[in-house]
Design an enzyme around this catalytic site. Structure first.
Site, PDB file in Angstrom:
ATOM      1  N   ASP A  93       0.864  -1.189   0.000  1.00  0.00           N
ATOM      2  CA  ASP A  93       0.000   0.000   0.000  1.00  0.00           C
ATOM      3  C   ASP A  93       0.896   1.232   0.000  1.00  0.00           C
ATOM      4  OD1 ASP A  93      -2.123   1.689   0.063  1.00  0.00           O
ATOM      5  OD2 ASP A  93      -2.938   0.995   1.974  1.00  0.00           O
ATOM      6  N   ALA A  94       1.409   1.557  -1.194  1.00  0.00           N
ATOM      7  CA  ALA A  94       2.370   2.647  -1.341  1.00  0.00           C
ATOM      8  C   ALA A  94       1.752   3.904  -1.928  1.00  0.00           C
ATOM      9  CB  ALA A  94       3.534   2.193  -2.221  1.00  0.00           C
ATOM     10  N   LYS A  95       0.621   3.757  -2.651  1.00  0.00           N
ATOM     11  CA  LYS A  95      -0.110   4.882  -3.253  1.00  0.00           C
ATOM     12  C   LYS A  95       0.813   5.805  -4.040  1.00  0.00           C
ATOM     13  CE  LYS A  95      -3.810   4.941   0.215  1.00  0.00           C
ATOM     14  NZ  LYS A  95      -3.287   3.943   1.172  1.00  0.00           N
ATOM     15  N   ARG A  96       1.662   5.236  -4.859  1.00  0.00           N
ATOM     16  CA  ARG A  96       2.589   6.044  -5.636  1.00  0.00           C
ATOM     17  C   ARG A  96       1.891   6.649  -6.858  1.00  0.00           C
ATOM     18  NH1 ARG A  96       4.951   5.773  -1.351  1.00  0.00           N
ATOM     19  NH2 ARG A  96       7.116   5.145  -1.105  1.00  0.00           N
ATOM     20  N   THR A 122      -0.652  -0.314  -4.666  1.00  0.00           N
ATOM     21  CA  THR A 122      -1.659   0.720  -4.857  1.00  0.00           C
ATOM     22  C   THR A 122      -1.020   1.930  -5.527  1.00  0.00           C
ATOM     23  OG1 THR A 122      -1.254   1.602  -2.632  1.00  0.00           O
ATOM     24  CG2 THR A 122      -3.070   0.012  -2.890  1.00  0.00           C
TER      25      THR A 122
END
Length: 270
Positions: A93-96, A122
């Protein structure tokens, strides 16, 4: 390697539709009697890996590892490796999200050959869905998945995500763009993230991929509200739960039992 969508479907079929999260928040470390440092982080994750070894997919929240710098990333690499050694899929869950060469570098880190690379990651499309192309290409080349933020639960998100564009909301446009990618790639390669507490989620019936639904439990999302969320088909929803389960710690058995309770509660709904 088999495509991510197929691997996920097979794992959910055999291990159930729940994505437990590893969110080593400082308050949880303290509640577990651990030191709020990289050593405490490592012990926390060891417990989580053991507790979640029987689940389909697990989601480490990258931010809580980044907080400890290089030592935190070392723990994250070890945790990803330990989960995969246990046969568990890993969703980082890095949301890059960025553009050009920077996005390509993120892609190599999380979906390429880096020690941080997980089965899926993510990503934020709010610099334009097309900005994700380097990540989508790298994930495809390595049989990994991408979960794209579409409609999040935080109140601030609605000002952008529910804005109208071309007769539909921005969130719906993102879902539709992800669906277009899925039509040209192995099934289920691209999923979306839709918050569990949303009153009006986007239509995901034509996505052709999984829908990660965080916010169940501590954030107010109710398991009974998950069935058919956004027109989802049976087997499409992947509920995610973190703090509600982790608060049961520090014992491995207690954490596992809390996660199994949620898994059983949602299994017949999604």
């Amino acid at each position: 390697m088999t495509g991510f969508g197929t691997r996920l479907a097979e794992a959910v079929e055999s291990r159930g539709p729940l994505c437990p999260g590893i969110d080593p928040h400082p308050e949880l470390l303290s509640a577990w009697g651990l030191t709020v440092d990289a050593d405490g982080l490592a012990r926390f994750c060891e417990t989580c890996v053991e507790a979640f070894s029987g689940f389909a997919i697990v989601k480490p929240q990258v931010a809580f590892f980044e907080a400890y710098g290089a030592a935190g990333y070392t723990v994250l690499e070890h945790t990803i490796r330990a989960l995969r050694d246990a046969g568990v899929l890993v969703l980082a869950d890095a949301k890059r999200g960025d553009i050009g060469s920077t996005m390509a570098a993120y892609a190599q880190a999380w979906a390429g050959d880096s020690p941080l690379a997980a089965d899926a990651v993510t990503a934020s499309p709010y610099l334009g869905f097309g900005s994700l192309q380097p990540l989508l290409d790298t994930a495809h080349a390595n049989n990994r998945g991408v979960f794209v933020l579409a409609a999040t639960s935080n109140p601030e998100g609605g000002t952008v995500q529910r804005a109208a564009t071309g007769g539909r909301t921005v969130a719906q446009a993102i879902v539709d763009a992800a669906a277009a990618v899925n039509r040209d790639h192995p099934p289920g390669a691209v999923g979306v993230v839709v918050g569990a507490t949303l009153a009006e989620p986007p239509d995901v019936s034509g996505l052709g991929g999984p829908v990660l639904v965080p916010g169940v439990g501590a954030q107010g999302g109710r398991p009974e509200a998950l069935g058919g969320l956004g027109g989802a088909h049976r087997g499409q929803i992947l509920p995610a739960v973190s703090r509600e389960v982790l608060r049961a710690g520090p014992g491995v058995d207690a954490v596992r039992a809390a996660a199994e309770k949620f898994r059983d509660a949602v299994a017949y709904l999604v």
